[in-house]
Enzyme design. Structure first.
Site, PDB file in Angstrom:
ATOM      1  N   THR A 163       0.656  -1.245   0.219  1.00 14.24           N
ATOM      2  CA  THR A 163       0.023  -0.147   0.087  1.00 14.24           C
ATOM      3  C   THR A 163       0.841   1.158   0.028  1.00 14.24           C
ATOM      4  OG1 THR A 163      -0.307  -0.498   2.387  1.00 14.24           O
ATOM      5  CG2 THR A 163      -2.287  -0.955   0.875  1.00 14.24           C
ATOM      6  N   ASN A 188       6.753 -10.665   4.013  1.00 17.22           N
ATOM      7  CA  ASN A 188       6.249  -9.635   4.633  1.00 17.22           C
ATOM      8  C   ASN A 188       6.985  -9.307   6.075  1.00 17.22           C
ATOM      9  OD1 ASN A 188       4.347  -9.178   7.525  1.00 17.22           O
ATOM     10  ND2 ASN A 188       3.388  -8.447   5.757  1.00 17.22           N
ATOM     11  N   ASP A 189       7.131  -8.126   6.481  1.00 15.66           N
ATOM     12  CA  ASP A 189       7.842  -7.821   7.439  1.00 15.66           C
ATOM     13  C   ASP A 189       7.794  -8.478   8.905  1.00 15.66           C
ATOM     14  OD1 ASP A 189       5.795  -6.045   7.775  1.00 15.66           O
ATOM     15  OD2 ASP A 189       7.021  -4.056   7.762  1.00 15.66           O
ATOM     16  N   GLY A 217       0.614   1.012  11.450  1.00 15.26           N
ATOM     17  CA  GLY A 217      -0.331  -0.054  11.056  1.00 15.26           C
ATOM     18  C   GLY A 217      -0.412  -1.206  12.173  1.00 15.26           C
ATOM     19  N   GLU A 238      -3.805 -10.792   8.583  1.00 22.14           N
ATOM     20  CA  GLU A 238      -3.970  -9.378   8.452  1.00 22.14           C
ATOM     21  C   GLU A 238      -5.072  -8.861   9.621  1.00 22.14           C
ATOM     22  OE1 GLU A 238      -2.873  -7.189   6.600  1.00 22.14           O
ATOM     23  OE2 GLU A 238      -1.401  -8.044   5.039  1.00 22.14           O
ATOM     24  N   HIS A 241      -6.978  -5.584   9.536  1.00 23.80           N
ATOM     25  CA  HIS A 241      -8.101  -5.371   8.507  1.00 23.80           C
ATOM     26  C   HIS A 241      -9.072  -6.129   9.161  1.00 23.80           C
ATOM     27  CE1 HIS A 241      -5.534  -2.588   6.247  1.00 23.80           C
ATOM     28  NE2 HIS A 241      -4.476  -3.647   6.238  1.00 23.80           N
ATOM     29  N   CYS A 251     -10.509   3.001   6.053  1.00 27.48           N
ATOM     30  CA  CYS A 251      -9.050   2.506   6.166  1.00 27.48           C
ATOM     31  C   CYS A 251      -8.452   2.756   4.827  1.00 27.48           C
ATOM     32  CB  CYS A 251      -9.123   0.935   6.526  1.00 27.48           C
ATOM     33  SG  CYS A 251      -7.408   0.008   6.603  1.00 27.48           S
ATOM     34  N   CYS A 253      -7.087   0.308   3.130  1.00 28.45           N
ATOM     35  CA  CYS A 253      -7.365  -0.628   2.463  1.00 28.45           C
ATOM     36  C   CYS A 253      -8.611  -0.470   1.481  1.00 28.45           C
ATOM     37  CB  CYS A 253      -7.572  -1.964   3.044  1.00 28.45           C
ATOM     38  SG  CYS A 253      -9.106  -2.130   4.164  1.00 28.45           S
ATOM     39  N   CYS A 258     -11.724  -0.859  10.054  1.00 27.76           N
ATOM     40  CA  CYS A 258     -10.648  -1.919  10.366  1.00 27.76           C
ATOM     41  C   CYS A 258      -9.940  -1.415  11.682  1.00 27.76           C
ATOM     42  CB  CYS A 258      -9.677  -1.798   9.239  1.00 27.76           C
ATOM     43  SG  CYS A 258     -10.333  -2.292   7.628  1.00 27.76           S
TER      44      CYS A 258
HETATM   45 ZN   LIG Z   1      -8.331  -2.107   6.264  1.00 30.12          ZN
END
Ligand SMILES: [Zn+2]
Length: 400
Positions: A163, A188-189, A217, A238, A241, A251, A253, A258
């Site tokens: 994103t 992914n971190d 986040g 996730e 979310h 959000c 997203c 979220c």
């Molecule tokens: Zn979201």
């Protein structure tokens, strides 16, 4: 599965070598007899494997153990300086890099600013960080692990959706690997952080745990039955979310309500501004709350409630042994924790709290970069079951 190499014997030897290396990685300084007992390999097999590993500089004789009557046994350990890996944590503004040895000890640091959010600029920044780190690797850098926010397809080496860069289906691993001429693993971190916690940190002694990160986040990484769980396309976890407020704030997203849009730093800043009637940073809001400002304290308590309920639902579904809270948002955890605990208690199904521990991780960027290095380190200790692919592996390495 057909494996095309010097026959099954070669594969079995690789697997047995990997077993011995993994055993020494878990617990350094073991005698050959300990290794045989713990791996189930025969004494002569262990002796043959360890002498090959010593010849190649991967294992060394370090000390003698306590004698059980006869000659004291020689203890063996992994030679951490046999190889090095680069770990990169990619943020919106920077590539934060570390070089670690095989034990994940950080031996050098380098960081480079991103000039723009394009893949070419990101590859350029990472390449300059790798060049700065290279001298400390003495020509024995085995590869690079990279952790970044977003949905990352690790097997394909493709960033499906980031994103903050507005990337979709970006083949970052291939581009990077071409630029630095090393194997590259991207993930992914949060998964990178989980790999580090699982290998060396607060998750090393449990089979089932979740790392929940809070800050700008909200993310989650999972180890289930002793293995990192990624989901079918690398998108598991996730939690940010999960929809927690019906018709709540919009959000990034595109959804509404979220968890991230309710307790992420931008949401906390907006809530603090609404309550206080002026703009403050999250840390300023935290300081006000600690000084007794009830309006500021209420913002953090509400965030704790939402987080506690969401994490409680995770506990209800997965029944983990441990929850690790991490990320820059943990700096205000003292303000969040009482409400978090209450909401967790209210949410978790009877009995699932027994044996559940909540652990808070100290936070810094280096921990994330070290986690990214761990992604690759974990790979190095596996036998290469995919000889069609240039997987980085310690087996076959000669460190001299
Ligand atoms: Zn979201």
């Amino acid at each position: 599965m057909r494996i095309d190499r010097a026959g099954n014997k070669g594969l079995i030897r690789e697997i047995n070598e990997a077993l011995v290396l993994a055993e020494l990685r878990c617990e350094s300084l073991q005698s050959r007899a300990d290794i045989a007992r713990n791996t189930g390999l025969s004494g002569p097999t262990v002796t043959a494997i360890t002498s090959r590993l010593i010849d190649r500089g991967l294992v060394e004789e370090r000390a003698t153990g306590a004698s059980a009557g006869g000659r004291p046994p020689v203890l063996l350990g992994l030679r951490p300086s046999a190889g090095y890996v680069v770990g990169i944590k990619l943020t919106e503004e920077r590539a934060i890099g570390v070089l670690t040895d095989l034990d994940a000890n950080v031996v050098a640091r380098a960081d480079a600013a991103l000039t723009s959010p394009t893949p070419a600029a990101v590859v350029g920044a990472i390449t300059s960080a790798v060049h700065a780190l290279a001298p400390a690797g003495h020509g024995r850098i085995l590869g690079l692990g990279l952790g970044m926010g977003g949905v990352v397809d690790r097997d394909a080496g493709i960033v499906r959706h980031a994103t903050f860069f507005d990337w979709r289906n970006e083949p970052l691993a291939e581009k990077l690997s071409e630029a630095i001429a090393l194997p590259v693993l991207i993930d992914n971190d949060v998964n990178a952080l989980v790999a580090s916690e699982h290998g060396w940190g607060a998750g090393r002694d449990v089979e089932n745990f979740a790392v929940v990160t809070i800050g700008r986040g909200v993310g989650m990484g999972l180890v289930l039955d002793g293995r990192l769980f990624r989901g079918s396309r690398g998108g598991a976890g996730e939690l940010g979310h999960a929809k927690v407020v019906r018709g709540g704030p919009r959000c990034e997203c595109g959804g509404h309500g979220c968890l991230e849009a309710v307790i992420g730093d931008p949401a906390l800043r907006a809530a603090l501004a609404g309550h206080l009637g002026r703009e403050v940073t999250v840390d300023e809001g935290g300081a006000l709350a600690r000084d007794g400002d009830h309006r500021a304290a209420a913002v953090f308590a509400k965030a704790g409630r939402h987080l506690g309920r969401a994490v409680g639902n995770v506990v209800n579904i997965l029944n983990p042994d441990r929850i690790l809270l991490a990320g820059e948002g943990t700096r205000n955890l003292d303000l969040i924790m009482p409400a978090f605990r209450r909401a967790l208690d209210e949410t978790v199904f009877d009995g699932l709290q027994d044996g559940l521990s909540i652990h808070v991780e100290a936070w810094d960027d280096e921990a994330w970069a070290r986690g990214a290095a761990s992604l690759l380190l974990n790979e190095l200790f596996q036998p290469n079951l995919r000889p069609d692919r240039a997987e980085p592996t310690l087996i076959g390495l000669s460190a001299g």
